[in-house]
Design a protein around this motif. Structure first.
Motif, short mmCIF file in Angstrom:
data_model
loop_
_atom_site.label_atom_id
_atom_site.label_comp_id
_atom_site.label_asym_id
_atom_site.label_seq_id
_atom_site.Cartn_x
_atom_site.Cartn_y
_atom_site.Cartn_z
N UNK A 1 -2.74 -32.51 -12.20
CA UNK A 1 -2.11 -32.50 -10.86
C UNK A 1 -1.09 -33.54 -10.50
N UNK A 2 -1.59 -34.63 -10.86
CA UNK A 2 -0.70 -35.86 -10.72
C UNK A 2 0.66 -35.62 -11.55
N UNK A 3 0.65 -35.19 -12.80
CA UNK A 3 1.65 -35.13 -13.44
C UNK A 3 2.41 -33.94 -12.85
N UNK A 4 1.94 -32.93 -12.41
CA UNK A 4 2.75 -31.73 -11.94
C UNK A 4 3.45 -32.36 -10.57
N UNK A 5 2.66 -33.17 -9.83
CA UNK A 5 3.65 -33.89 -8.61
C UNK A 5 4.61 -34.53 -9.15
N UNK A 6 4.54 -35.34 -10.22
CA UNK A 6 5.53 -36.37 -10.53
C UNK A 6 6.70 -35.81 -11.20
N UNK A 7 6.35 -34.88 -12.03
CA UNK A 7 7.50 -34.03 -12.72
C UNK A 7 8.04 -34.78 -13.97
N UNK A 8 9.11 -34.88 -14.03
CA UNK A 8 9.98 -35.44 -15.26
C UNK A 8 10.71 -36.68 -15.09
N UNK A 9 10.23 -37.26 -13.71
CA UNK A 9 10.97 -38.45 -13.02
C UNK A 9 10.76 -39.60 -14.36
N UNK A 10 11.72 -40.38 -14.90
CA UNK A 10 11.64 -41.30 -15.79
C UNK A 10 10.81 -42.69 -15.17
N UNK A 11 10.87 -42.57 -13.99
CA UNK A 11 10.07 -43.73 -13.31
C UNK A 11 8.63 -43.73 -13.41
#
Length: 59
Positions: free
Chosen positions: A29-39
């Motif tokens: 779920x966290x990865x889905x929310x954060x997406x591909x943002x390099x940060x």
């Protein structure tokens, strides 16, 4: 950037907090929310470590 050791320690902390069965959905779920943002690169590494720990044999 987190060192490899910090990544694995954070992964263990996630598993200790949520348990092996519940940690995988939380991380997904966290990865889905954060997406591909390099940060969020370090958190993606933590997520992979959580998955690796959860998929490993119990000792």
């Amino acid at each position: 950037m987190m060192s490899d050791r910090e990544v694995w320690l954070k992964a263990w902390a996630v598993i200790e907090t949520h348990g092996p069965r519940e940690s995988a959905p939380v991380v997904a779920m966290l990865l889905d929310i954060m997406g591909d943002d390099p940060d969020n690169y370090d958190w993606a590494r933590v997520a992979k470590a959580v998955d690796a720990i959860n998929e490993g044999p119990l000792q």
